[in-house]
Design a protein around this motif. Structure first.
Motif, mmCIF file in Angstrom:
data_model
loop_
_atom_site.group_PDB
_atom_site.id
_atom_site.type_symbol
_atom_site.label_atom_id
_atom_site.label_comp_id
_atom_site.label_asym_id
_atom_site.label_seq_id
_atom_site.Cartn_x
_atom_site.Cartn_y
_atom_site.Cartn_z
ATOM 1 N N ILE A 220 2.599 8.657 5.478
ATOM 2 C CA ILE A 220 3.701 9.563 5.837
ATOM 3 C C ILE A 220 4.935 8.754 6.232
ATOM 4 O O ILE A 220 6.067 9.063 5.842
ATOM 5 C CB ILE A 220 3.276 10.494 6.995
ATOM 6 C CG1 ILE A 220 2.196 11.477 6.553
ATOM 7 C CG2 ILE A 220 4.483 11.228 7.568
ATOM 8 C CD1 ILE A 220 2.662 12.557 5.626
ATOM 9 N N ALA A 221 4.702 7.711 7.024
ATOM 10 C CA ALA A 221 5.811 6.868 7.500
ATOM 11 C C ALA A 221 6.594 6.282 6.335
ATOM 12 O O ALA A 221 7.834 6.256 6.347
ATOM 13 C CB ALA A 221 5.267 5.754 8.395
ATOM 14 N N LYS A 222 5.886 5.830 5.316
ATOM 15 C CA LYS A 222 6.565 5.226 4.156
ATOM 16 C C LYS A 222 7.411 6.245 3.408
ATOM 17 O O LYS A 222 8.503 5.931 2.924
ATOM 18 C CB LYS A 222 5.519 4.605 3.234
ATOM 19 C CG LYS A 222 4.852 3.363 3.814
ATOM 20 C CD LYS A 222 3.788 2.820 2.871
ATOM 21 C CE LYS A 222 3.140 1.561 3.421
ATOM 22 N NZ LYS A 222 2.089 1.041 2.516
ATOM 23 N N LYS A 223 6.919 7.479 3.318
ATOM 24 C CA LYS A 223 7.680 8.539 2.653
ATOM 25 C C LYS A 223 8.949 8.876 3.442
ATOM 26 O O LYS A 223 10.029 9.048 2.883
ATOM 27 C CB LYS A 223 6.818 9.794 2.508
ATOM 28 C CG LYS A 223 5.853 9.774 1.330
ATOM 29 C CD LYS A 223 5.057 11.068 1.293
ATOM 30 C CE LYS A 223 4.253 11.177 0.013
ATOM 31 N NZ LYS A 223 5.084 11.475 -1.165
ATOM 32 N N ILE A 224 8.787 8.994 4.757
ATOM 33 C CA ILE A 224 9.904 9.414 5.612
ATOM 34 C C ILE A 224 10.983 8.350 5.676
ATOM 35 O O ILE A 224 12.181 8.650 5.687
ATOM 36 C CB ILE A 224 9.388 9.744 7.030
ATOM 37 C CG1 ILE A 224 8.578 11.045 6.993
ATOM 38 C CG2 ILE A 224 10.532 9.855 8.024
ATOM 39 C CD1 ILE A 224 7.902 11.382 8.285
ATOM 40 N N LYS A 225 10.589 7.095 5.709
ATOM 41 C CA LYS A 225 11.573 6.012 5.847
ATOM 42 C C LYS A 225 12.530 5.962 4.669
ATOM 43 O O LYS A 225 13.654 5.446 4.781
ATOM 44 C CB LYS A 225 10.835 4.675 5.999
ATOM 45 C CG LYS A 225 11.717 3.547 6.507
ATOM 46 C CD LYS A 225 12.266 3.835 7.911
ATOM 47 C CE LYS A 225 13.099 2.667 8.428
ATOM 48 N NZ LYS A 225 13.648 2.919 9.769
ATOM 49 N N GLN A 226 12.121 6.524 3.550
ATOM 50 C CA GLN A 226 13.008 6.582 2.389
ATOM 51 C C GLN A 226 14.203 7.504 2.638
ATOM 52 O O GLN A 226 15.251 7.378 2.004
ATOM 53 C CB GLN A 226 12.235 7.076 1.168
ATOM 54 C CG GLN A 226 11.091 6.150 0.742
ATOM 55 C CD GLN A 226 10.187 6.775 -0.312
ATOM 56 O OE1 GLN A 226 10.468 7.868 -0.808
ATOM 57 N NE2 GLN A 226 9.110 6.100 -0.656
ATOM 58 N N GLU A 229 16.656 6.681 8.377
ATOM 59 C CA GLU A 229 16.797 5.275 8.759
ATOM 60 C C GLU A 229 16.305 5.010 10.186
ATOM 61 O O GLU A 229 15.581 4.058 10.437
ATOM 62 C CB GLU A 229 18.265 4.855 8.625
ATOM 63 C CG GLU A 229 18.712 4.609 7.196
ATOM 64 C CD GLU A 229 17.998 3.432 6.552
ATOM 65 O OE1 GLU A 229 17.796 2.410 7.240
ATOM 66 O OE2 GLU A 229 17.629 3.537 5.375
ATOM 67 N N ASN A 230 16.725 5.857 11.104
ATOM 68 C CA ASN A 230 16.517 5.570 12.526
ATOM 69 C C ASN A 230 15.211 6.181 13.045
ATOM 70 O O ASN A 230 15.210 6.990 13.976
ATOM 71 C CB ASN A 230 17.714 6.088 13.334
ATOM 72 C CG ASN A 230 17.826 5.404 14.678
ATOM 73 O OD1 ASN A 230 17.324 4.295 14.878
ATOM 74 N ND2 ASN A 230 18.484 6.069 15.614
ATOM 75 N N ILE A 231 14.099 5.786 12.451
ATOM 76 C CA ILE A 231 12.803 6.309 12.851
ATOM 77 C C ILE A 231 11.784 5.171 12.900
ATOM 78 O O ILE A 231 11.833 4.244 12.076
ATOM 79 C CB ILE A 231 12.324 7.423 11.883
ATOM 80 C CG1 ILE A 231 11.068 8.107 12.437
ATOM 81 C CG2 ILE A 231 12.092 6.884 10.484
ATOM 82 C CD1 ILE A 231 10.733 9.415 11.725
ATOM 83 N N TYR A 232 10.902 5.216 13.900
ATOM 84 C CA TYR A 232 9.876 4.187 14.080
ATOM 85 C C TYR A 232 8.525 4.863 14.313
ATOM 86 O O TYR A 232 8.461 6.015 14.773
ATOM 87 C CB TYR A 232 10.218 3.293 15.277
ATOM 88 C CG TYR A 232 11.413 2.384 15.039
ATOM 89 C CD1 TYR A 232 11.232 1.033 14.757
ATOM 90 C CD2 TYR A 232 12.713 2.882 15.087
ATOM 91 C CE1 TYR A 232 12.328 0.200 14.533
ATOM 92 C CE2 TYR A 232 13.807 2.064 14.859
ATOM 93 C CZ TYR A 232 13.599 0.728 14.587
ATOM 94 O OH TYR A 232 14.687 -0.092 14.360
ATOM 95 N N PHE A 233 7.477 4.114 14.019
ATOM 96 C CA PHE A 233 6.110 4.597 14.228
ATOM 97 C C PHE A 233 5.358 3.562 15.069
ATOM 98 O O PHE A 233 5.342 2.380 14.724
ATOM 99 C CB PHE A 233 5.396 4.812 12.894
ATOM 100 C CG PHE A 233 5.946 5.967 12.097
ATOM 101 C CD1 PHE A 233 5.292 7.189 12.075
ATOM 102 C CD2 PHE A 233 7.135 5.832 11.377
ATOM 103 C CE1 PHE A 233 5.806 8.260 11.355
ATOM 104 C CE2 PHE A 233 7.657 6.891 10.653
ATOM 105 C CZ PHE A 233 6.987 8.105 10.641
ATOM 106 N N LEU A 234 4.740 4.038 16.152
ATOM 107 C CA LEU A 234 4.020 3.138 17.056
ATOM 108 C C LEU A 234 2.551 3.544 17.136
ATOM 109 O O LEU A 234 2.233 4.687 17.475
ATOM 110 C CB LEU A 234 4.654 3.182 18.455
ATOM 111 C CG LEU A 234 3.939 2.373 19.550
ATOM 112 C CD1 LEU A 234 3.898 0.886 19.199
ATOM 113 C CD2 LEU A 234 4.649 2.570 20.901
ATOM 114 N N PHE A 235 1.672 2.590 16.810
ATOM 115 C CA PHE A 235 0.231 2.801 16.905
ATOM 116 C C PHE A 235 -0.312 2.023 18.094
ATOM 117 O O PHE A 235 -0.070 0.813 18.210
ATOM 118 C CB PHE A 235 -0.477 2.328 15.632
ATOM 119 C CG PHE A 235 -0.134 3.134 14.407
ATOM 120 C CD1 PHE A 235 -0.904 4.236 14.055
ATOM 121 C CD2 PHE A 235 0.950 2.795 13.612
ATOM 122 C CE1 PHE A 235 -0.590 4.987 12.921
ATOM 123 C CE2 PHE A 235 1.270 3.531 12.476
ATOM 124 C CZ PHE A 235 0.494 4.633 12.138
#
Length: 365
Positions: A220-226, A229-235
């Motif tokens: 999902i993160a890879k799709k959204i980053k397209q 721009e200003n979004i991060y994912f923390l695991f």
């Protein structure tokens, strides 16, 4: 009264062990002595400190932990321990049918009169699951005195149908005050992790396992980053599939991994959204912790509907990936505060601890 809290998983930073130690901190009764036993190992200094402060011991059997494999190996070491250490009550915690059943059998055969089994998860209701449930049904009915579960579904998925009306629901209570939103924690954690203060931060907390499904969030993160721009994912977490997840996220610096944290409550304030793409789960403790913080949640239908306490919790089918992308990308879910609703619904750890003490006294009277 001597009580043994027996966890059939390692003591790390998961929801099951968090529940046990949250309760230990809030059970105040001088006539009740509580120890904790893990069939495997303990790697959590914070829980060691809690146990020591409350005069409890943590025992480790150090059996080789093999997720998904037969639990027969637990029988002999557990029998030796229970023959040497005497308790009035064994409160057995697990998400595994076989671990719960074998442990209950050994406990009763070791002359523990009161055996409580506590289901902490649901599962995939396929033919294999039904066969396992049927096979262990006899042991449950012969050796167990009280059935508990974190949710109705978690109980029905583990225990015989004939005892369904006897299952006691013990909610995964949390310290509501500890998890309140804190703007200072938000600022400090984002600065420490080099995440811009104005960025949208999506978080996922939990062990890296098949059922937690972190790889879905990464896709999902890879799709959204397209698009954003200003979004991060923390695991946040450890586990056997962590390295595999990191490989999937390689060369994407907006996807961040950190180890399990003793002060994890601070991180909820840094998030803008918690995701729970679990393939199956009961009521994850993180879902209650997040709502104590006011944090919105996007979860799969594999997570119990019972997590929907606040109005900013949404469950979406994993097959509808575009919907997941839309909700995250458009920042549709906003933070809200409704601690009163959590208290009224019985999610305060103090009330849960009182209920557990009541169960223990009912057992021995």
């Amino acid at each position: 009264m001597k009580v043994l809290e027996l966890t059939c998983e390692p003591i790390l930073h998961g929801g099951q062990e968090a529940f046990i130690f949250n309760c230990l901190e809030n059970i105040v009764d001088k006539d009740v002595s509580i120890d904790v036993l893990t069939l495997y190992y303990c790697k959590n200094d914070h829980y060691q400190e809690i146990a020591q402060y409350h005069g409890s011991k943590i025992y480790e059997l150090n059996i080789d932990f093999k997720p998904g494999k037969s639990r027969r190996l637990i029988k002999r070491p557990l029998r030796r321990f229970l023959e040497k250490n005497k308790y009035n009550i064994a409160h057995i915690h697990s998400g595994s049918i076989s671990a719960l059943a074998y442990s209950a059998e050994i406990a009763r055969k070791a002359s523990i009169e009161h055996v409580i089994v506590h289901s902490h998860s649901t599962g995939v209701n396929n033919i294999k699951h039904k066969l396992i449930q049927s096979y262990f049904s006899y042991k449950f009915k012969r050796y167990v005195t009280t059935y508990c579960a974190c949710s109705v579904e978690a109980g029905l998925m583990k225990f015989p149908k004939s005892v369904s009306d006897k299952i006691v629901i013990l909610k995964n209570g949390v310290d509501l005050e500890r998890f309140k939103y804190d703007s200072e924690n938000r600022e400090k954690i984002r600065r420490r992790l080099s995440i811009p203060q104005d960025a949208y931060l999506v978080g996922q907390i939990g062990r890296f396992t098949f059922e937690k499904n972190q790889q879905y969030t990464i896709s999902i993160a890879k799709k959204i980053k397209q698009k954003e721009e200003n979004i991060y994912f923390l695991f946040i977490g450890d586990g056997e599939l962590r390295e595999q997840a990191k490989e999937l996220a390689r060369n994407n610096n907006y996807i961040i991994f950190i180890d399990s944290q003793d002060d994890v409550w601070k991180y909820y304030s840094a998030f803008d959204l918690l995701v729970l793409p679990s393939i199956y789960e009961g009521i994850p403790l993180v879902s209650i912790e997040a709502q104590s913080n006011g944090l919105p949640i996007l979860a799969s239908n594999g997570v119990s509907k019972e997590i929907e306490i606040n109005d900013n919790v949404v469950r979406v089918d994993l097959r509808n990936k575009e919907k997941w992308v839309e909700i995250i990308n458009n920042h549709k879910l906003l933070r809200m505060t409704s601690v009163e609703r959590l208290i009224m619904s019985g999610w305060d750890i103090k009330g849960v601890a009182d209920k557990i003490i009541g169960i223990y006294y009912n057992e021995v009277e």
